[in-house]
Design an enzyme around this catalytic site. Structure first.
Site, PDB file in Angstrom:
ATOM      1  N   GLU A 138      78.485  -8.576  10.632  1.00 41.68           N
ATOM      2  CA  GLU A 138      77.064  -8.509  10.518  1.00 41.68           C
ATOM      3  C   GLU A 138      76.399  -7.399  11.347  1.00 41.68           C
ATOM      4  O   GLU A 138      75.623  -6.891  11.150  1.00 41.68           O
ATOM      5  CB  GLU A 138      76.665  -9.852  11.078  1.00 41.68           C
ATOM      6  CG  GLU A 138      75.296 -10.137  11.114  1.00 41.68           C
ATOM      7  CD  GLU A 138      74.242  -9.643   9.763  1.00 41.68           C
ATOM      8  OE1 GLU A 138      74.585  -9.400   8.757  1.00 41.68           O
ATOM      9  OE2 GLU A 138      73.045  -9.804  10.029  1.00 41.68           O
TER      10      GLU A 138
ATOM     11  N   LYS B 248      63.895  -5.597   0.501  1.00 43.32           N
ATOM     12  CA  LYS B 248      64.240  -6.913   0.940  1.00 43.32           C
ATOM     13  C   LYS B 248      64.528  -7.845   0.052  1.00 43.32           C
ATOM     14  O   LYS B 248      65.627  -8.648   0.556  1.00 43.32           O
ATOM     15  CB  LYS B 248      62.713  -7.423   1.622  1.00 43.32           C
ATOM     16  CG  LYS B 248      62.821  -8.872   2.475  1.00 43.32           C
ATOM     17  CD  LYS B 248      63.456  -8.556   3.652  1.00 43.32           C
ATOM     18  CE  LYS B 248      63.653  -9.920   4.463  1.00 43.32           C
ATOM     19  NZ  LYS B 248      64.852  -9.578   5.482  1.00 43.32           N
TER      20      LYS B 248
ATOM     21  N   TRP C 195      60.628  -0.243  -6.269  1.00 44.59           N
ATOM     22  CA  TRP C 195      61.922   0.287  -5.882  1.00 44.59           C
ATOM     23  C   TRP C 195      62.612   0.480  -7.208  1.00 44.59           C
ATOM     24  O   TRP C 195      62.830  -0.381  -8.216  1.00 44.59           O
ATOM     25  CB  TRP C 195      62.843  -1.244  -5.327  1.00 44.59           C
ATOM     26  CG  TRP C 195      64.017  -0.929  -4.799  1.00 44.59           C
ATOM     27  CD1 TRP C 195      64.439  -0.423  -3.532  1.00 44.59           C
ATOM     28  CD2 TRP C 195      65.218  -1.170  -5.520  1.00 44.59           C
ATOM     29  NE1 TRP C 195      65.715  -0.354  -3.541  1.00 44.59           N
ATOM     30  CE2 TRP C 195      66.372  -0.839  -4.563  1.00 44.59           C
ATOM     31  CE3 TRP C 195      65.771  -1.444  -6.718  1.00 44.59           C
ATOM     32  CZ2 TRP C 195      67.659  -0.602  -5.047  1.00 44.59           C
ATOM     33  CZ3 TRP C 195      66.864  -1.349  -7.163  1.00 44.59           C
ATOM     34  CH2 TRP C 195      67.999  -0.971  -6.334  1.00 44.59           C
TER      35      TRP C 195
ATOM     36  N   ARG D 148      59.157  -5.277  -0.425  1.00 44.17           N
ATOM     37  CA  ARG D 148      59.926  -5.281  -1.496  1.00 44.17           C
ATOM     38  C   ARG D 148      60.292  -3.915  -2.276  1.00 44.17           C
ATOM     39  O   ARG D 148      61.278  -4.082  -3.220  1.00 44.17           O
ATOM     40  CB  ARG D 148      59.322  -6.227  -2.710  1.00 44.17           C
ATOM     41  CG  ARG D 148      58.804  -7.546  -1.966  1.00 44.17           C
ATOM     42  CD  ARG D 148      57.974  -8.013  -3.296  1.00 44.17           C
ATOM     43  NE  ARG D 148      58.632  -8.545  -4.242  1.00 44.17           N
ATOM     44  CZ  ARG D 148      59.454  -9.604  -4.353  1.00 44.17           C
ATOM     45  NH1 ARG D 148      59.478 -10.577  -3.447  1.00 44.17           N
ATOM     46  NH2 ARG D 148      60.303  -9.899  -5.588  1.00 44.17           N
TER      47      ARG D 148
ATOM     48  N   CYS E  36      60.575  -4.449  -6.059  1.00 43.70           N
ATOM     49  CA  CYS E  36      58.982  -4.201  -6.525  1.00 43.70           C
ATOM     50  C   CYS E  36      58.155  -5.253  -6.197  1.00 43.70           C
ATOM     51  O   CYS E  36      58.559  -6.522  -6.276  1.00 43.70           O
ATOM     52  CB  CYS E  36      59.161  -3.939  -8.017  1.00 43.70           C
ATOM     53  SG  CYS E  36      60.145  -2.722  -8.732  1.00 43.70           S
TER      54      CYS E  36
ATOM     55  N   GLU F 196      72.736  -0.265   7.980  1.00 41.66           N
ATOM     56  CA  GLU F 196      71.593  -0.436   6.988  1.00 41.66           C
ATOM     57  C   GLU F 196      70.293   0.227   7.534  1.00 41.66           C
ATOM     58  O   GLU F 196      69.384   0.701   6.897  1.00 41.66           O
ATOM     59  CB  GLU F 196      71.301  -1.644   6.167  1.00 41.66           C
ATOM     60  CG  GLU F 196      70.642  -2.806   7.302  1.00 41.66           C
ATOM     61  CD  GLU F 196      70.317  -4.131   6.851  1.00 41.66           C
ATOM     62  OE1 GLU F 196      69.943  -4.372   5.382  1.00 41.66           O
ATOM     63  OE2 GLU F 196      70.729  -5.066   7.479  1.00 41.66           O
TER      64      GLU F 196
ATOM     65  N   ASN G  57      58.345  -6.217 -12.476  1.00 41.28           N
ATOM     66  CA  ASN G  57      59.623  -6.326 -11.460  1.00 41.28           C
ATOM     67  C   ASN G  57      60.495  -6.715 -12.368  1.00 41.28           C
ATOM     68  O   ASN G  57      60.524  -7.916 -12.850  1.00 41.28           O
ATOM     69  CB  ASN G  57      58.891  -7.324 -10.484  1.00 41.28           C
ATOM     70  CG  ASN G  57      59.987  -7.623  -9.283  1.00 41.28           C
ATOM     71  OD1 ASN G  57      61.149  -6.768  -9.359  1.00 41.28           O
ATOM     72  ND2 ASN G  57      60.081  -8.537  -8.734  1.00 41.28           N
ATOM     73  N   GLY G  58      61.598  -6.106 -12.283  1.00 42.46           N
ATOM     74  CA  GLY G  58      62.920  -6.401 -13.085  1.00 42.46           C
ATOM     75  C   GLY G  58      63.533  -5.492 -13.806  1.00 42.46           C
ATOM     76  O   GLY G  58      63.272  -4.329 -13.750  1.00 42.46           O
TER      77      GLY G  58
ATOM     78  N   LYS H 226      74.035  -4.407  10.177  1.00 40.42           N
ATOM     79  CA  LYS H 226      72.866  -3.870  10.526  1.00 40.42           C
ATOM     80  C   LYS H 226      72.862  -2.447  11.177  1.00 40.42           C
ATOM     81  O   LYS H 226      71.876  -1.866  10.747  1.00 40.42           O
ATOM     82  CB  LYS H 226      72.613  -4.832  11.892  1.00 40.42           C
ATOM     83  CG  LYS H 226      72.187  -6.283  12.016  1.00 40.42           C
ATOM     84  CD  LYS H 226      71.256  -6.707  11.356  1.00 40.42           C
ATOM     85  CE  LYS H 226      70.943  -6.580   9.881  1.00 40.42           C
ATOM     86  NZ  LYS H 226      71.279  -7.786   9.319  1.00 40.42           N
TER      87      LYS H 226
ATOM     88  N   HIS I 122      96.445  -2.643  11.540  1.00 40.00           N
ATOM     89  CA  HIS I 122      96.885  -2.598  10.250  1.00 40.00           C
ATOM     90  C   HIS I 122      96.197  -1.243   9.412  1.00 40.00           C
ATOM     91  O   HIS I 122      96.184  -1.314   8.243  1.00 40.00           O
ATOM     92  CB  HIS I 122      96.702  -3.751   9.540  1.00 40.00           C
ATOM     93  CG  HIS I 122      97.593  -4.913   9.907  1.00 40.00           C
ATOM     94  ND1 HIS I 122      99.000  -4.922   9.968  1.00 40.00           N
ATOM     95  CD2 HIS I 122      97.134  -5.857  11.083  1.00 40.00           C
ATOM     96  CE1 HIS I 122      99.374  -5.871  10.677  1.00 40.00           C
ATOM     97  NE2 HIS I 122      98.240  -6.528  11.258  1.00 40.00           N
TER      98      HIS I 122
HETATM   99  C1  AGP Z   1      70.522  -7.821   5.090  1.00 35.84           C
HETATM  100  O1  AGP Z   1      69.977  -7.290   6.278  1.00 35.84           O
HETATM  101  C2  AGP Z   1      70.032  -7.162   4.087  1.00 35.84           C
HETATM  102  N1  AGP Z   1      69.018  -6.306   3.954  1.00 35.84           N
HETATM  103  C3  AGP Z   1      70.676  -7.872   2.831  1.00 35.84           C
HETATM  104  O2  AGP Z   1      72.142  -7.820   3.008  1.00 35.84           O
HETATM  105  C4  AGP Z   1      70.392  -9.260   2.334  1.00 35.84           C
HETATM  106  O3  AGP Z   1      70.790 -10.219   3.411  1.00 35.84           O
HETATM  107  C5  AGP Z   1      70.872  -9.684   1.037  1.00 35.84           C
HETATM  108  O4  AGP Z   1      70.378  -8.901   0.153  1.00 35.84           O
HETATM  109  C6  AGP Z   1      70.790 -11.155   0.609  1.00 35.84           C
HETATM  110  O5  AGP Z   1      69.357 -11.519   0.484  1.00 35.84           O
HETATM  111  P1  AGP Z   1      68.775 -12.964   0.467  1.00 35.84           P
HETATM  112  O6  AGP Z   1      69.272 -13.773   1.754  1.00 35.84           O
HETATM  113  O7  AGP Z   1      67.426 -12.926   0.350  1.00 35.84           O
HETATM  114  O8  AGP Z   1      69.448 -13.628  -0.786  1.00 35.84           O
END
Ligand code: AGP
Length: 612
Positions: A485, A607, A73, A27, A2, A492, A99-100, A489, A508
């Protein structure tokens, strides 16, 4: 999670708030809304993006020099017009954005219902605006005092902004565990979740602390008090942020811009911290506490998502170069275990946003146990940066694409420099290895540039595998976290199910998944385990998997067996993740674009994850 933006001053609020909401859309983007005061209170809310809100508002009354806006959000209540913020009190006088999460909202709702309050939405936020109004009426309190009283009853996390049609010359904001920044202009004020909506108008800001309440008045005065009504003297800071940093700068997406910025951002993360010719590395924040850090019994990294992957590489680096025992923890798990954390431990939190709720909570826990708190953070002035005893900014600049790219490589730079600094201090690294790593480090930006030039080839490979339903990523040693990672990527932003695995673990279990439809991305750049990686690729090929191998320039052997190869320049193994991740970022980007996905704002994500 948010975005909030509010304005009071002499200008028309609507354009300022809409532009601010666009900046904060990263956000959260499932609905948006705005409330404007112009003698009357006008509230407009719409499911969807800020653009949908603008289309909806077209031709409606948007006058007013005070306003509050929100991009959501969803937590409580589905994303729709009714659950969108702002929420309005029973009398229609107060409007509030939040927000929260208010955790005890159902108890509060019950109590308010008994007093005759009626609610329209399924949100926790609506309860808060009713509670504030209830206290205004019950005790004849001015808005800021009613907010204070209501927040004393609220359990949970909040950044809120609220205003009152009957008292139109003030706006009240407050925060606890969710960020809120006050921008101070000439006879005008801004409140926002971060400084990006503010910077066009003023660079003077105050980052509110937890349980602080700010009242800004149209006459140019403001006051910050804590929840116990003690007046605070917050520090006004000048922020250094340029508006161009918040634009796409000619790229189709922020993510693509941010991938391509990496030669520069990696350099920025190193600036002033390394000099290979003179043979030194120094990381300011660490030097301030060097004796405690270098003598730590243990370093605990805490992070989430991509930052957690960076932390895993941090573990390899710190153990390899500085010989300090390291544990890497998901912040969300650490906070709810009963972990053993001692005063002799150092906890290093990694976070791009500096606002991730779980990471913050893990730090709070470690603080209680007396450990030294260190932050590796991108967002200047963020909650983690302020909570920690010391830390290092990664200086990657604003990262707006929801998928983290440049922040990840900058985190790796800082971790590498810290490991080198510590290795030198502890005498665990030989002079020649130290020197070689320093020189290799300085060459990383140009090597990243070289990889970026292979964009067309990577795009071609993306086209070949874009319709896959699953993908496997394999790596060993320093490149195992890169496999994780790469998989993150892909999933997501393209919604393809992907798993990262240590290459040797494939046998395994995951090998059962491999057939002619399964793309397997193998990071095959490790000189130390080359033959073993070749065997892993053979095992995949024997089961008809489609191999996309990231290899070193000049590789011959893997090229013969893989379906596709992407060459990257050679570097020393501890630095190889800084290069091997780049093609994986581009691969997932192109696949997502080809699948028609919203790359910068993937579904269900936000984000900055400021709720649990
Ligand atoms: C990464 O591409 C993400 N969208 C997510 O995993 C992010 O890295 C995670 O939420 C941590 O965020 P921060 O680094 O702002 O703490």
């Amino acid at each position: 999670m948010c975005g909030i933006v509010a304005y009071i001053g002499n200008q028309q609020a609507y354009p300022i708030i809409i532009e601010g909401l666009r900046r904060l859309e990263y956000r959260g983007y499932d609905s948006a809304g705005i409330a404007l005061l112009n003698g009357d209170l006008h509230t407009y809310k719409k499911k969807g993006k800020v653009q949908d809100l603008e289309n909806f508002i077209d031709n409606k009354n948007i006058s007013g020099t005070a306003g509050i806006g929100h991009t959501r959000w969803a937590t409580h209540g589905k994303p729709d017009d009714i659950n969108a913020h702002p929420h309005v009190s029973g009398s229609g006088d107060l409007a509030l954005v939040h927000n929260g999460i208010i955790e005890n909202y159902s108890q509060l709702k019950e109590a308010l219902s008994e007093l005759g309050h009626k609610f329209e939405s399924e949100t926790d936020t609506e309860i808060l605006v009713h509670l504030i109004e209830e206290y205004q009426k019950q005790d004849n309190l001015p808005l800021e005092k009613a907010v204070q009283k209501a927040l004393k009853k609220a359990i949970g996390a909040y950044a809120i902004v609220v205003f009152d049609r009957k008292d139109p010359n003030k706006i009240v904001g407050a925060r606890k565990s969710s960020p809120l920044v006050l921008g101070i202009g000439a006879d005008e004020f801004f409140l926002a979740s971060d400084a990006t909506p503010i910077i066009k108008f003023t660079n003077k800001v105050i980052y509110l602390n937890d349980e602080e309440i700010v009242t800004v008045n149209r006459n140019g005065s403001y006051e910050v008090v804590n929840i116990d009504n003690q007046v605070q003297s917050p520090k006004v800071q000048e922020i250094d942020l340029k508006i161009e940093e918040l634009e796409k700068g000619g790229y189709d997406h922020f993510m693509l811009k941010e991938i391509h910025q990496q030669p520069k951002t990696i350099l920025e993360s190193m600036r002033g911290r390394i000099n290979a010719d003179q043979g030194w590395v120094t990381v300011g924040g660490m030097q301030d506490h060097i004796s405690r850090i270098k003598n730590a019994d243990r370093i605990i990294f805490a992070a989430c998502g991509t930052s957690w992957h960076a932390a895993m590489i941090g573990e390899y680096l710190f153990e390899d170069l500085a010989r300090i025992p390291v544990e890497v923890e998901y912040a969300s798990e650490l906070r709810y275990r009963n972990p053993i954390i001692r005063e002799s431990d150092v906890i290093i939190a990694l976070s791009q946003s500096g606002e991730t709720a779980d990471t913050l909570a893990a730090l709070e826990l470690a603080k209680k146990k007396g450990a030294l708190l260190y932050g590796i953070v991108n967002n200047v002035g963020s909650s983690i940066a302020r909570l920690t005893d010391s830390g290092s900014y990664i200086h990657a600049g604003p990262e707006i694409g929801v998928a983290s790219t440049k922040a990840f490589t900058s985190q790796l730079v800082v971790l590498t420099l810290m490991a080198l600094n510590l290795g030198k201090e502890r005498g665990t690294i030989s002079e020649s290895t130290y020197r070689q790593l320093l020189f290799a480090m300085e060459q990383i930006p140009s090597k990243v540039e070289q990889i970026l030039q292979q964009d067309e080839k990577i795009k071609y490979i993306a086209g070949e595998i874009k319709n896959s339903q699953n993908a496997l990523y394999l790596g060993r040693g320093y490149n195992f976290p890169i496999a994780l990672e790469g998989a993150l990527k892909l999933k997501e932003i393209s919604y393809i199910h992907a798993e990262g695995y240590p290459a040797a673990e494939m046998k395994h279990g995951p090998i059962a998944l491999i057939d002619m439809y399964m793309p397997v991305v193998v990071i095959a750049t490790n000189q130390s385990a080359y033959e073993k990686i070749v065997s892993n690729i053979q095992e995949v090929k024997a089961r008809k998997g489609i191999v996309i191998a990231i290899v070193l320039e000049g590789d011959v052997e893997i090229k013969k067996i893989a379906d596709f190869t992407i060459e990257i320049p050679e570097t020393l193994e501890p630095l190889s993740p800084l290069l091997s991740v780049i093609p994986l970022q581009l691969l997932s980007y192109h696949i997502a674009v080809m699948r028609g996905c919203n790359v910068d704002q993937p579904r269900n994500l936000a984000k900055s994850v400021t709720v649990e």
